[in-house]
Design a protein around this motif. Structure first.
Motif, PDB file in Angstrom:
ATOM      1  N   TYR A  28      26.461 -27.182 -14.448  1.00  0.00           N
ATOM      2  CA  TYR A  28      27.882 -26.851 -14.412  1.00  0.00           C
ATOM      3  C   TYR A  28      28.712 -28.108 -14.177  1.00  0.00           C
ATOM      4  CZ  TYR A  28      32.167 -24.475 -12.881  1.00  0.00           C
ATOM      5  OH  TYR A  28      33.459 -24.026 -12.741  1.00  0.00           O
ATOM      6  N   VAL A  29      29.612 -28.386 -15.120  1.00  0.00           N
ATOM      7  CA  VAL A  29      30.509 -29.535 -15.033  1.00  0.00           C
ATOM      8  C   VAL A  29      31.927 -28.965 -14.949  1.00  0.00           C
ATOM      9  CG1 VAL A  29      31.178 -31.732 -16.082  1.00  0.00           C
ATOM     10  CG2 VAL A  29      28.882 -30.825 -16.486  1.00  0.00           C
ATOM     11  N   ARG A  30      32.324 -28.609 -13.744  1.00  0.00           N
ATOM     12  CA  ARG A  30      33.551 -27.845 -13.510  1.00  0.00           C
ATOM     13  C   ARG A  30      34.800 -28.466 -14.123  1.00  0.00           C
ATOM     14  NH1 ARG A  30      37.914 -26.934 -10.174  1.00  0.00           N
ATOM     15  NH2 ARG A  30      38.209 -24.791  -9.525  1.00  0.00           N
ATOM     16  N   ASP A  31      34.940 -29.773 -14.056  1.00  0.00           N
ATOM     17  CA  ASP A  31      36.179 -30.393 -14.520  1.00  0.00           C
ATOM     18  C   ASP A  31      36.173 -30.751 -16.006  1.00  0.00           C
ATOM     19  OD1 ASP A  31      34.375 -32.457 -14.301  1.00  0.00           O
ATOM     20  OD2 ASP A  31      35.740 -33.835 -13.296  1.00  0.00           O
ATOM     21  N   HIS A  32      35.108 -30.407 -16.728  1.00  0.00           N
ATOM     22  CA  HIS A  32      35.065 -30.677 -18.169  1.00  0.00           C
ATOM     23  C   HIS A  32      35.940 -29.660 -18.909  1.00  0.00           C
ATOM     24  CE1 HIS A  32      33.467 -30.962 -22.272  1.00  0.00           C
ATOM     25  NE2 HIS A  32      33.208 -32.228 -21.937  1.00  0.00           N
ATOM     26  N   GLU A  33      36.605 -30.094 -19.970  1.00  0.00           N
ATOM     27  CA  GLU A  33      37.531 -29.219 -20.681  1.00  0.00           C
ATOM     28  C   GLU A  33      36.851 -27.982 -21.267  1.00  0.00           C
ATOM     29  OE1 GLU A  33      39.378 -30.943 -24.247  1.00  0.00           O
ATOM     30  OE2 GLU A  33      37.802 -32.450 -24.231  1.00  0.00           O
ATOM     31  N   ALA A  34      35.578 -28.075 -21.603  1.00  0.00           N
ATOM     32  CA  ALA A  34      34.876 -26.902 -22.134  1.00  0.00           C
ATOM     33  C   ALA A  34      34.748 -25.822 -21.062  1.00  0.00           C
ATOM     34  CB  ALA A  34      33.503 -27.290 -22.663  1.00  0.00           C
ATOM     35  N   HIS A  35      34.421 -26.220 -19.827  1.00  0.00           N
ATOM     36  CA  HIS A  35      34.288 -25.229 -18.763  1.00  0.00           C
ATOM     37  C   HIS A  35      35.649 -24.694 -18.328  1.00  0.00           C
ATOM     38  CE1 HIS A  35      29.983 -25.135 -18.197  1.00  0.00           C
ATOM     39  NE2 HIS A  35      30.006 -26.402 -18.542  1.00  0.00           N
ATOM     40  N   LYS A  36      36.682 -25.511 -18.429  1.00  0.00           N
ATOM     41  CA  LYS A  36      38.034 -25.006 -18.176  1.00  0.00           C
ATOM     42  C   LYS A  36      38.399 -23.958 -19.227  1.00  0.00           C
ATOM     43  CE  LYS A  36      39.712 -29.144 -15.822  1.00  0.00           C
ATOM     44  NZ  LYS A  36      40.601 -30.305 -15.891  1.00  0.00           N
ATOM     45  N   GLN A  37      38.025 -24.214 -20.488  1.00  0.00           N
ATOM     46  CA  GLN A  37      38.293 -23.261 -21.567  1.00  0.00           C
ATOM     47  C   GLN A  37      37.463 -21.987 -21.379  1.00  0.00           C
ATOM     48  OE1 GLN A  37      40.614 -23.280 -23.707  1.00  0.00           O
ATOM     49  NE2 GLN A  37      39.993 -21.748 -25.199  1.00  0.00           N
ATOM     50  N   LEU A  38      36.207 -22.124 -20.954  1.00  0.00           N
ATOM     51  CA  LEU A  38      35.374 -20.951 -20.698  1.00  0.00           C
ATOM     52  C   LEU A  38      35.967 -20.086 -19.589  1.00  0.00           C
ATOM     53  CD1 LEU A  38      31.809 -22.483 -20.993  1.00  0.00           C
ATOM     54  CD2 LEU A  38      32.812 -20.730 -22.487  1.00  0.00           C
ATOM     55  N   LYS A  39      36.501 -20.717 -18.549  1.00  0.00           N
ATOM     56  CA  LYS A  39      37.146 -19.974 -17.461  1.00  0.00           C
ATOM     57  C   LYS A  39      38.323 -19.160 -18.008  1.00  0.00           C
ATOM     58  CE  LYS A  39      39.585 -20.491 -13.119  1.00  0.00           C
ATOM     59  NZ  LYS A  39      40.700 -21.189 -12.589  1.00  0.00           N
ATOM     60  N   THR A  40      39.138 -19.787 -18.854  1.00  0.00           N
ATOM     61  CA  THR A  40      40.279 -19.101 -19.468  1.00  0.00           C
ATOM     62  C   THR A  40      39.804 -17.949 -20.349  1.00  0.00           C
ATOM     63  OG1 THR A  40      41.589 -21.129 -19.422  1.00  0.00           O
ATOM     64  CG2 THR A  40      42.290 -19.415 -20.972  1.00  0.00           C
ATOM     65  N   LEU A  41      38.748 -18.189 -21.119  1.00  0.00           N
ATOM     66  CA  LEU A  41      38.223 -17.143 -21.995  1.00  0.00           C
ATOM     67  C   LEU A  41      37.663 -15.981 -21.184  1.00  0.00           C
ATOM     68  CD1 LEU A  41      36.506 -19.427 -24.633  1.00  0.00           C
ATOM     69  CD2 LEU A  41      38.499 -17.944 -25.014  1.00  0.00           C
ATOM     70  N   TYR A  42      37.014 -16.295 -20.068  1.00  0.00           N
ATOM     71  CA  TYR A  42      36.472 -15.237 -19.210  1.00  0.00           C
ATOM     72  C   TYR A  42      37.592 -14.392 -18.612  1.00  0.00           C
ATOM     73  CZ  TYR A  42      34.182 -12.630 -15.615  1.00  0.00           C
ATOM     74  OH  TYR A  42      33.754 -11.593 -14.825  1.00  0.00           O
ATOM     75  N   GLU A  43      38.667 -15.035 -18.186  1.00  0.00           N
ATOM     76  CA  GLU A  43      39.789 -14.314 -17.588  1.00  0.00           C
ATOM     77  C   GLU A  43      40.537 -13.467 -18.613  1.00  0.00           C
ATOM     78  OE1 GLU A  43      41.919 -17.463 -15.639  1.00  0.00           O
ATOM     79  OE2 GLU A  43      40.482 -17.529 -13.983  1.00  0.00           O
ATOM     80  N   GLY A  44      40.452 -13.851 -19.886  1.00  0.00           N
ATOM     81  CA  GLY A  44      41.089 -13.086 -20.953  1.00  0.00           C
ATOM     82  C   GLY A  44      40.092 -12.172 -21.638  1.00  0.00           C
ATOM     83  N   ASP A  45      40.553 -11.523 -22.680  1.00  0.00           N
ATOM     84  CA  ASP A  45      39.703 -10.573 -23.398  1.00  0.00           C
ATOM     85  C   ASP A  45      39.657 -10.838 -24.900  1.00  0.00           C
ATOM     86  OD1 ASP A  45      39.185  -9.192 -21.031  1.00  0.00           O
ATOM     87  OD2 ASP A  45      40.963  -7.932 -21.270  1.00  0.00           O
ATOM     88  N   GLU A  46      40.161 -11.978 -25.320  1.00  0.00           N
ATOM     89  CA  GLU A  46      40.277 -12.254 -26.746  1.00  0.00           C
ATOM     90  C   GLU A  46      39.001 -12.873 -27.310  1.00  0.00           C
ATOM     91  OE1 GLU A  46      42.910 -11.325 -28.629  1.00  0.00           O
ATOM     92  OE2 GLU A  46      43.550 -10.387 -26.759  1.00  0.00           O
ATOM     93  N   PRO A  47      38.644 -12.534 -28.552  1.00  0.00           N
ATOM     94  CA  PRO A  47      37.517 -13.208 -29.207  1.00  0.00           C
ATOM     95  C   PRO A  47      37.896 -14.655 -29.536  1.00  0.00           C
ATOM     96  CG  PRO A  47      38.561 -11.659 -30.700  1.00  0.00           C
ATOM     97  CD  PRO A  47      39.247 -11.518 -29.380  1.00  0.00           C
ATOM     98  N   PHE A  48      36.892 -15.496 -29.687  1.00  0.00           N
ATOM     99  CA  PHE A  48      37.113 -16.905 -29.985  1.00  0.00           C
ATOM    100  C   PHE A  48      36.017 -17.400 -30.922  1.00  0.00           C
ATOM    101  CE2 PHE A  48      34.646 -16.370 -26.209  1.00  0.00           C
ATOM    102  CZ  PHE A  48      33.614 -17.289 -26.315  1.00  0.00           C
ATOM    103  N   LEU A  49      36.300 -18.509 -31.602  1.00  0.00           N
ATOM    104  CA  LEU A  49      35.345 -19.067 -32.553  1.00  0.00           C
ATOM    105  C   LEU A  49      34.345 -19.978 -31.859  1.00  0.00           C
ATOM    106  CD1 LEU A  49      37.758 -19.952 -35.472  1.00  0.00           C
ATOM    107  CD2 LEU A  49      35.931 -18.248 -35.532  1.00  0.00           C
TER     108      LEU A  49
END
Length: 157
Positions: free
Chosen positions: A80-101
């Motif tokens: 887990y690399v908390r401050d990496h932009e991918a994990h920040k994006q995953l956090k946002t995706l988890y909090e939301g309900d939208e599909p993503f590519l």
């Protein structure tokens, strides 16, 4: 060793793919930048088919099936690399309900392998007292998993 045998064996090795070269990526929130998920260690692409039972009294004691719908999912884990932009994006995706590519690429060959639209269904973070903090994500595909290797590709320079 004969030259023919060496050529045959080398040719087989050149077709093998090392798992370390296969990377899962997601797009940033603007959809303009592809981001490899930091810390990746494991990647499993699950491809399944439902079966539909069509057994009848004249099936002579054997169940019979036909193929139903297909589905795909991806399980990915790593450090887990908390401050990496991918994990920040995953956090946002988890909090939301939208599909993503998503896109799965071979970073050594610089080729695309698979792509599709997914939902983030699980994103646990594990923190054992005697090891690195790790993450796991589970993605449920929605629609087709596209085999991008069937498309003509030009390797990046």
């Amino acid at each position: 060793m004969s030259e023919a045998l060496k050529t045959e064996l080398t040719g087989q090795l050149n077709k093998a793919i090392a798992g370390k070269d296969i990377v899962l990526s997601i797009w940033d929130s603007t959809g303009s930048k592809l981001i490899a998920i930091a810390g990746q260690q494991g990647l499993t692409i699950n491809r399944d088919k439902d079966t539909i039972e069509v057994t009848s009294k004249d099936s002579e004691g054997w169940k019979q099936f036909i193929v139903g719908l297909k589905e795909w999912s991806i399980d990915n884990d790593g450090v887990y690399v908390r401050d990496h932009e991918a994990h920040k994006q995953l956090k946002t995706l988890y909090e939301g309900d939208e599909p993503f590519l998503i896109k799965v690429t071979n970073q050594k060959a610089k080729t695309d392998m698979f792509g599709g639209l997914a939902l983030l269904t699980s994103y646990p973070i594990e923190a054992p007292y005697d090891d690195a903090v790790t993450y796991t994500i589970s993605l449920q595909g929605t629609g087709a998993l596209v085999d991008l290797e069937d498309e003509a590709q030009t390797p990046e320079v």
